[in-house]
Scaffold this active site. Structure first.
Site, mmCIF file in Angstrom:
data_model
loop_
_atom_site.group_PDB
_atom_site.id
_atom_site.type_symbol
_atom_site.label_atom_id
_atom_site.label_comp_id
_atom_site.label_asym_id
_atom_site.label_seq_id
_atom_site.Cartn_x
_atom_site.Cartn_y
_atom_site.Cartn_z
ATOM 1 N N LYS A 68 -5.741 5.551 -20.557
ATOM 2 C CA LYS A 68 -5.862 6.004 -21.930
ATOM 3 C C LYS A 68 -4.545 5.801 -22.690
ATOM 4 O O LYS A 68 -4.123 4.684 -22.887
ATOM 5 C CB LYS A 68 -6.330 7.462 -21.940
ATOM 6 C CG LYS A 68 -7.539 7.746 -21.010
ATOM 7 C CD LYS A 68 -8.738 6.850 -21.290
ATOM 8 C CE LYS A 68 -10.005 7.336 -20.611
ATOM 9 N NZ LYS A 68 -10.020 7.260 -19.149
ATOM 10 N N TYR A 73 -13.960 16.686 -18.418
ATOM 11 C CA TYR A 73 -14.482 15.323 -18.388
ATOM 12 C C TYR A 73 -15.591 15.241 -17.348
ATOM 13 O O TYR A 73 -15.449 15.751 -16.227
ATOM 14 C CB TYR A 73 -13.341 14.356 -18.064
ATOM 15 C CG TYR A 73 -13.801 12.977 -17.661
ATOM 16 C CD1 TYR A 73 -14.614 12.217 -18.508
ATOM 17 C CD2 TYR A 73 -13.446 12.425 -16.434
ATOM 18 C CE1 TYR A 73 -15.051 10.962 -18.135
ATOM 19 C CE2 TYR A 73 -13.864 11.172 -16.059
ATOM 20 C CZ TYR A 73 -14.676 10.445 -16.919
ATOM 21 O OH TYR A 73 -15.115 9.200 -16.546
ATOM 22 N N ASP A 105 -4.816 18.639 -16.628
ATOM 23 C CA ASP A 105 -5.091 17.273 -17.076
ATOM 24 C C ASP A 105 -4.557 17.151 -18.495
ATOM 25 O O ASP A 105 -5.056 17.787 -19.422
ATOM 26 C CB ASP A 105 -6.600 17.002 -17.029
ATOM 27 C CG ASP A 105 -6.944 15.547 -17.330
ATOM 28 O OD1 ASP A 105 -6.257 14.935 -18.179
ATOM 29 O OD2 ASP A 105 -7.906 15.028 -16.740
ATOM 30 N N ARG A 160 0.840 -1.200 0.000
ATOM 31 C CA ARG A 160 0.000 0.000 0.000
ATOM 32 C C ARG A 160 0.872 1.247 0.000
ATOM 33 O O ARG A 160 0.518 2.268 -0.583
ATOM 34 C CB ARG A 160 -0.948 -0.006 1.210
ATOM 35 C CG ARG A 160 -1.757 1.287 1.349
ATOM 36 C CD ARG A 160 -2.955 1.137 2.262
ATOM 37 N NE ARG A 160 -2.639 0.497 3.518
ATOM 38 C CZ ARG A 160 -2.047 1.099 4.566
ATOM 39 N NH1 ARG A 160 -1.688 2.373 4.493
ATOM 40 N NH2 ARG A 160 -1.821 0.429 5.680
#
Length: 390
Positions: free
Chosen positions: A198, A102, A173, A50
């Site tokens: 992406k 988005y 972004d 983690r």
């Protein structure tokens, strides 16, 4: 010697991982949750996955190298990355965001972050003077360029100058252009966001997200956040993104080549009313994109003459899938009003230009002749399809 971009896609900055002694060319998948300690007070450098995992660490170094940042953090999805980044803000803080974002980002800001006391001003950052929206409690400016899906292009350096003048963070972004075509940190941004699902992954086979920064203070805050909330990317997914990045340059070039061919076709098609692509000479944003990026990317948004035609195209393409997401080797068609932006209020969506006649296309690496033929068939068959019901 600084390595060129394509080389860094394979090796990052060529930092050697000392614990790997097999000579493996493909960086190993360290599929472990925990690590043995030599004794009390000593560590191998890894304690619990983690916190950090060797495969994820190597991926983060590669992505930091590609974006010219001092640190990159890999998250379980793009939205997990943005969610974690928003945790550096506190109740009462104000953020200026691009209006055409988005839909998932808008949903997060308006439903989760607002609930937690952060306020937002949604502004057309490519056209409006954002200075008039800056208040005493404004802490950051958050943009996409080009925007999703209307392809608005914002001058990153100009916004960075405004941000620095008012001691604000600039968050960009960079998913649509990828680090291959654009590097916002070099233009004055403080933080870069990627949906690694992406272009970085590139094969539509896993989810990932990244936050990259050139600020040690932000890096330290985010390292504390990622270990606390536990949204780091898993080892196997990290390896998949590493594998995808190796071919990023050649995929981006081929996808852009296909996009340009598709744009030329759409511009000549009578049933297409408008094409949004930053690489169209004379279009809004063309000169700015040309100035701040090394390419125009492979994302295209286009508006057809009717809602019925839009739905017909989505149903009748035979090669191009009607699917969410973007940036993979497969060309994808998306219907923003029911998919990526379904949760955006209708009045806001329409004000941004996202009507029920708008389609978004992510050009992949197929042969462009096949893609154009598929779109032409879907469009041309509409008249015949209507004739069946007359």
């Amino acid at each position: 010697m600084e390595l060129e971009f394509a080389t860094r896609c394979l090796y990052g900055d060529k930092e050697k991982f000392e614990k790997e002694s097999t000579g493996a060319i493909s960086f190993p998948i360290y599929q472990t949750a925990t690590y043995a300690h030599p004794e009390v007070g000593q560590s191998t450098g890894f304690d619990y996955s983690r916190l950090q995992n060797p495969t994820r660490e190597h991926l983060e170094k590669v992505v930091a190298s590609l974006e010219k940042g001092i640190d990159a953090l890999a998250f379980s999805s793009g939205m997990a990355a943005i969610t974690a980044l928003m945790e550096i803000f506190k109740p009462g803080d104000h953020i200026i965001t691009e209006a055409d974002l988005y839909g998932g980002s808008i949903r997060l800001f308006d439903n989760i972050n607002k609930k937690n006391g952060v306020t937002f001003s949604h502004v057309n950052c490519s056209k409006e003077d954002i200075s008039k929206y800056i208040n005493e409690n404004t802490k950051a400016i958050y943009i996409e360029t080009p925007t999703n899906p209307m392809m608005n292009v914002t001058d990153i350096r100009k916004i960075a100058d405004i941000a620095k003048e008012h001691d604000l963070l600039l968050i960009v972004d960079n998913t649509f252009l990828s680090p291959y075509f654009q590097n916002p940190l070099e233009l004055g941004a403080d933080v870069v966001i990627h949906s690694g699902t992406k272009y970085l992954g590139g094969h539509n086979d896993t989810l990932a997200g990244f936050v990259v920064t050139n600020s040690q203070e932000i890096s330290d805050k985010l390292r504390f956040i990622i270990k606390t909330i536990g949204s780091g990317l898993a080892p196997f997914d990290s390896w998949l993104i590493l594998r995808g990045i190796k071919t990023l340059p050649i995929r981006m070039e081929k996808s852009q080549e296909n996009a340009k061919a598709i744009v030329d076709f759409l511009l000549s098609e009578p049933k297409v009313k408008k094409v949004y692509y930053p690489g169209i000479p004379g279009s809004d944003g063309y000169e700015i994109c040309k100035k701040q990026a090394r390419g125009f990317g492979a994302m295209i948004t286009f508006e057809v003459e009717s809602k019925d035609l839009a739905k017909h195209i989505l149903k009748h393409t035979q090669i191009i899938p009607f699917a969410e997401s973007l940036g993979g080797v497969e060309t994808l068609l998306t219907y923003p009003c029911t998919q990526t932006h379904a949760d955006v209020p209708e009045d806001v969506r329409i004000a941004n230009g996202i009507t029920d006649c708008v389609l978004r296309l992510s050009a992949g690496i197929e042969d462009s002749k096949d893609l154009i033929g598929d779109l032409k068939y879907a469009i041309d068959s509409y008249d015949g399809y209507k004739a069946l019901y007359i």
